[in-house]
Write a protein that holds these residues in place. Structure first.
Motif, PDB file in Angstrom:
ATOM      1  N   LEU A  35       0.863  -1.188   0.000  1.00 22.38           N
ATOM      2  CA  LEU A  35       0.000   0.000   0.000  1.00 22.38           C
ATOM      3  C   LEU A  35       0.897   1.236   0.000  1.00 22.38           C
ATOM      4  O   LEU A  35       1.716   1.407   0.904  1.00 22.38           O
ATOM      5  N   ILE A  91       3.263  -1.082   4.139  1.00 22.31           N
ATOM      6  CA  ILE A  91       2.788   0.267   3.805  1.00 22.31           C
ATOM      7  C   ILE A  91       4.010   1.157   3.594  1.00 22.31           C
ATOM      8  O   ILE A  91       4.944   1.136   4.407  1.00 22.31           O
ATOM      9  N   ALA A 103      -0.944   6.139   7.946  1.00 25.72           N
ATOM     10  CA  ALA A 103      -0.233   4.863   7.778  1.00 25.72           C
ATOM     11  C   ALA A 103      -0.177   4.099   9.095  1.00 25.72           C
ATOM     12  O   ALA A 103      -0.406   2.878   9.139  1.00 25.72           O
ATOM     13  N   SER A 107      -1.838   0.605   9.942  1.00 24.24           N
ATOM     14  CA  SER A 107      -0.963  -0.463  10.417  1.00 24.24           C
ATOM     15  C   SER A 107      -1.571  -1.155  11.637  1.00 24.24           C
ATOM     16  O   SER A 107      -1.593  -2.383  11.733  1.00 24.24           O
ATOM     17  N   GLN A 110      -5.449  -2.594  10.502  1.00 28.42           N
ATOM     18  CA  GLN A 110      -5.716  -3.347   9.263  1.00 28.42           C
ATOM     19  C   GLN A 110      -6.507  -4.631   9.517  1.00 28.42           C
ATOM     20  O   GLN A 110      -7.438  -4.959   8.791  1.00 28.42           O
ATOM     21  N   THR A 136       0.917  -4.215  10.668  1.00 26.48           N
ATOM     22  CA  THR A 136       1.511  -4.228   9.332  1.00 26.48           C
ATOM     23  C   THR A 136       2.744  -3.322   9.328  1.00 26.48           C
ATOM     24  O   THR A 136       2.653  -2.170   9.781  1.00 26.48           O
ATOM     25  N   TRP A 138       5.451  -0.602   8.285  1.00 19.93           N
ATOM     26  CA  TRP A 138       5.333   0.590   7.434  1.00 19.93           C
ATOM     27  C   TRP A 138       6.680   1.287   7.318  1.00 19.93           C
ATOM     28  O   TRP A 138       7.541   1.187   8.201  1.00 19.93           O
TER      29      TRP A 138
END
Ligand SMILES: [Fe+2]
Length: 379
Positions: A35, A91, A103, A107, A110, A136, A138
């Protein structure tokens, strides 16, 4: 206590971009879907970013422009729902503080099922996002020089409906890596450049006097303040000068590293309602009380002469004069009344200024009466 911790791998300057991209390639070789959040304006086409874009050329990439400013719970929900079918594994955020805050929120959220703004609010205020086994990863690539978000582990999410500002915070929210490219800040409007530099000045100064300050943080603080003090007046005269941009980008990272270990204090705590109720830019809202809070905190400062020296000052009054000179040089209003604040409005400002984890980091308590007096003096 002199403990310092920051896990973000920071690369600085365009000549580092290829090595940075190579590291991404080896670390995220297995990631298939990325992303890419950007601030818009085709920033991803910037020449200095091409090594990173080449890394992405081997991935399935969803580019989403995040043009919102100070994301709130509804913005985060809308963004999450817009992206939802895309199951990203990484990300990359290219933008200012709002893009990096988005972001971080994505993160953390998600894998969290949320369908309404109320559920986002609940997930943040109840900290249920922290129960997720994995966030997630980043990558932060700032396009401004002030937020420091690329080296901190929290994001600000606003909630005008409830009159609140929340922090999404977890050690897993540190960026896996950050690439600082001063070239990206050259196109920043001058007003934003000044406001973000003033934000960084507050991060550095507040980290210096925070109750959580430590000897390592203070070195970063002093370096950041010296650079901003020496460079910001020059940047106002020559906004295209890359050397000044490099100095301010470096100062922003130093300030970010400093307050990544302390968080902020009274100036930021007071800034939140100034931004929420009067729309005052974050860096201005934070710095407009900086000199007054310095004077309030002065007796509790550790090695006050070092802080003054970084400002090129001999007294707190001279620090005040420096900040005033920056406001004057750019033509920024320096009185709260010029932003619409009235005597009548100060009561509600005071009541909203006591953010837990910010105001209580201030080394000297500020009573509501003292704060009211301070704000009236700044009208
Ligand atoms: Fe800030």
């Amino acid at each position: 206590m002199n403990h310092f911790y920051n896990p973000v791998a920071v690369s600085f300057g365009a000549p580092s971009a290829q090595a940075f991209a190579d590291k991404l390639q080896s670390r995220y070789a297995d990631a298939e879907r990325v992303l890419l959040l950007t601030r818009g304006g085709d920033v991803e086409k910037s020449e200095c970013l091409q090594p990173v874009m080449n890394f992405l050329s081997g991935k399935e990439t969803l580019l989403v422009e995040v043009t919102l400013y100070n994301p709130n719970v509804t913005d985060i929900l809308n963004l999450k729902q817009k992206i939802e079918p895309f199951d990203f594994e990484l990300i990359i955020a290219i933008g200012g503080g709002s893009v990096m805050d988005a972001a971080k929120a994505l993160s953390a959220l998600q894998r969290r099922m949320v369908h309404t703004a109320a559920e986002v609010r609940e997930a943040i205020t109840g900290e249920s996002y922290r129960e997720m086994p994995q966030f997630t990863p980043w990558i932060g690539i700032p396009t401004t020089s002030g937020t420091g978000s690329e080296v901190t582990c929290w994001a600000t999410v606003w909630d005008e409906e409830c009159g609140s500002k929340y922090s999404v915070s977890d050690v897993r929210l540190y960026a896996a890596a950050a690439l600082i490219l001063p070239e990206l800040t050259v196109t920043m409007p001058l007003r934003l450049s000044v406001a973000t530099a003033l934000d960084a000045l507050c991060h550095a100064t507040e980290a210096y006097w925070s109750v959580h300050t430590n000897a390592i943080t203070r070195v970063y603080s002093l370096q950041a303040i010296e650079r901003i003090r020496g460079t910001l007046p020059l940047l106002i005269e020559q906004p295209d000068n890359l050397e000044w941009r490099e100095q301010l980008s470096m100062a922003s990272v130093f300030a970010g590293l400093a307050f990544s270990n302390t968080r902020t204090t009274a100036c930021h705590s007071i800034s939140y309602p100034l931004t929420m109720l009067y729309g005052i830019d974050h860096g201005i809202a934070a710095s407009i009380t900086l000199a007054a809070v310095l004077k309030h905190n002065f007796a509790a400062l550790i090695e006050p002469e070092k802080l003054l020296h970084a400002y090129g000052a001999a007294t707190a009054e001279e620090v005040d004069s420096f900040i005033q000179s920056i406001y004057k040089l750019y033509g920024l209003p320096n009185r709260l009344s010029q932003y619409g604040v009235t005597v009548e409005g100060i009561r509600s400002l005071v009541s909203l200024s006591y953010t837990k984890g910010r105001m209580d980091n201030n080394p000297v308590e500020i009573s509501p009466e003292e704060l009211e007096h301070m704000l009236v003096s700044l009208l």
